[in-house]
Design a protein around this motif. Sequence first.
Motif, PDB file in Angstrom:
ATOM      1  N   VAL A 108      50.707  50.119  39.552  1.00  0.00           N
ATOM      2  CA  VAL A 108      51.414  50.539  40.769  1.00  0.00           C
ATOM      3  C   VAL A 108      50.413  50.718  41.902  1.00  0.00           C
ATOM      4  O   VAL A 108      50.617  50.237  43.025  1.00  0.00           O
ATOM      5  N   ARG A 109      49.320  51.402  41.613  1.00  0.00           N
ATOM      6  CA  ARG A 109      48.298  51.615  42.641  1.00  0.00           C
ATOM      7  C   ARG A 109      47.769  50.278  43.162  1.00  0.00           C
ATOM      8  O   ARG A 109      47.573  50.097  44.370  1.00  0.00           O
ATOM      9  N   GLU A 110      47.555  49.336  42.254  1.00  0.00           N
ATOM     10  CA  GLU A 110      47.033  48.023  42.643  1.00  0.00           C
ATOM     11  C   GLU A 110      48.033  47.254  43.499  1.00  0.00           C
ATOM     12  O   GLU A 110      47.651  46.577  44.465  1.00  0.00           O
ATOM     13  N   ARG A 111      49.316  47.365  43.171  1.00  0.00           N
ATOM     14  CA  ARG A 111      50.322  46.657  43.968  1.00  0.00           C
ATOM     15  C   ARG A 111      50.423  47.242  45.370  1.00  0.00           C
ATOM     16  O   ARG A 111      50.570  46.504  46.355  1.00  0.00           O
ATOM     17  N   VAL A 112      50.348  48.570  45.485  1.00  0.00           N
ATOM     18  CA  VAL A 112      50.373  49.206  46.800  1.00  0.00           C
ATOM     19  C   VAL A 112      49.150  48.773  47.607  1.00  0.00           C
ATOM     20  O   VAL A 112      49.259  48.418  48.796  1.00  0.00           O
ATOM     21  N   ALA A 113      47.992  48.777  46.976  1.00  0.00           N
ATOM     22  CA  ALA A 113      46.761  48.374  47.668  1.00  0.00           C
ATOM     23  C   ALA A 113      46.844  46.921  48.126  1.00  0.00           C
ATOM     24  O   ALA A 113      46.398  46.579  49.238  1.00  0.00           O
ATOM     25  N   ALA A 114      47.420  46.050  47.296  1.00  0.00           N
ATOM     26  CA  ALA A 114      47.535  44.634  47.649  1.00  0.00           C
ATOM     27  C   ALA A 114      48.468  44.436  48.834  1.00  0.00           C
ATOM     28  O   ALA A 114      48.196  43.622  49.734  1.00  0.00           O
ATOM     29  N   LEU A 115      49.579  45.159  48.860  1.00  0.00           N
ATOM     30  CA  LEU A 115      50.496  45.055  49.994  1.00  0.00           C
ATOM     31  C   LEU A 115      49.820  45.500  51.287  1.00  0.00           C
ATOM     32  O   LEU A 115      49.973  44.862  52.338  1.00  0.00           O
ATOM     33  N   LEU A 116      49.068  46.586  51.208  1.00  0.00           N
ATOM     34  CA  LEU A 116      48.381  47.071  52.408  1.00  0.00           C
ATOM     35  C   LEU A 116      47.250  46.130  52.825  1.00  0.00           C
ATOM     36  O   LEU A 116      47.003  45.949  54.024  1.00  0.00           O
ATOM     37  N   LYS A 117      46.596  45.518  51.875  1.00  0.00           N
ATOM     38  CA  LYS A 117      45.493  44.590  52.208  1.00  0.00           C
ATOM     39  C   LYS A 117      46.014  43.345  52.907  1.00  0.00           C
ATOM     40  O   LYS A 117      45.452  42.905  53.927  1.00  0.00           O
ATOM     41  N   THR A 118      47.093  42.755  52.374  1.00  0.00           N
ATOM     42  CA  THR A 118      47.639  41.542  52.988  1.00  0.00           C
ATOM     43  C   THR A 118      48.461  41.859  54.230  1.00  0.00           C
ATOM     44  O   THR A 118      48.533  41.049  55.162  1.00  0.00           O
ATOM     45  N   GLY A 119      49.098  43.042  54.227  1.00  0.00           N
ATOM     46  CA  GLY A 119      49.955  43.406  55.337  1.00  0.00           C
ATOM     47  C   GLY A 119      51.223  42.585  55.409  1.00  0.00           C
ATOM     48  O   GLY A 119      51.886  42.547  56.457  1.00  0.00           O
ATOM     49  N   ARG A 120      51.577  41.952  54.282  1.00  0.00           N
ATOM     50  CA  ARG A 120      52.728  41.054  54.270  1.00  0.00           C
ATOM     51  C   ARG A 120      53.618  41.310  53.053  1.00  0.00           C
ATOM     52  O   ARG A 120      53.153  41.826  52.035  1.00  0.00           O
TER      53      ARG A 120
END
Length: 284
Positions: free
Chosen positions: A256-268
């Motif tokens: 879950v933490r990784e998915r949240v971080a990925a969404l914030l990194k891509t911004g998409r």
Amino acid sequence: MSAPERIPARRVSDRDIELLTRGELRVLGQIRDASNAVLLCAVTYEDREDRCVYKPVRGERPLWDFPDGTLAQREVAAYEVSEALGWGLVPPTVLREGPYGEGMCQLWIDAPAEDAEETEGAAGDRLLALVDAEEPAEGWKAIGFAEVEEGRTALLVHADDARLRRLAVLDAVINNGDRKGGHLLVDAEGRLYGIDHGVTFNVEDKLRTLLWGWAGEPLTDEATAALEALRERLGAGEPLAVRLGELITEAELEAVRERVAALLKTGRHREPSGEWPAIPWPPI
């Protein structure tokens, strides 16, 4: 199309949770079209009575890609994440003992019946539709073409609706493997809810949804702010992280933490991975 941004999220009260947690459950009947045991119940506590859905763990059908007896916990975890995002997209949900043992108990949401051609909320907002067109009309997002009868296809679309867009973000966070049209409910005040979150939180990418219309598009400022706040609440020792650790595995919590971080990194918004069917079947 209506402006869903004006519709506030339902604020869960302590009385909702107290009712579901402490109330006496009385089974009214079984919801037959569900793949697992789903019981409609009356729940009564002190001077309040309401209806709820009760899904006992013992009524869960084993799945090859999820540990046995964990679907109820995942439904509660989805509610906890929804509340942490601040959007109130999942009805109040608790884990408790019931007439048939431990299970998930969720407040009932009154919503109109659906048909195969169109999903419409009680406030008159159309959410899904099949249209005879090659491209979606203004205010709609394309999902894909579907065969509706022999030799005939139609374009399946969903509304370009802020409520659905929030739900698409939630589904990406919890890795929802089964976001069908029948899992979308709109109450009389126009609030949108998603239900049936048993197949969520898998470590592997399992995202299957009808809400691909924003795939690859930038996240809204609202979504970015909600995700940043969620990332903080998922930190080690934070109450949300502790609660999720009681409901899902440590590996699933880290995912879950990784998915949240990925969404914030891509911004998409998420795009289909190509390694897993992107749309659930049947879609409605």
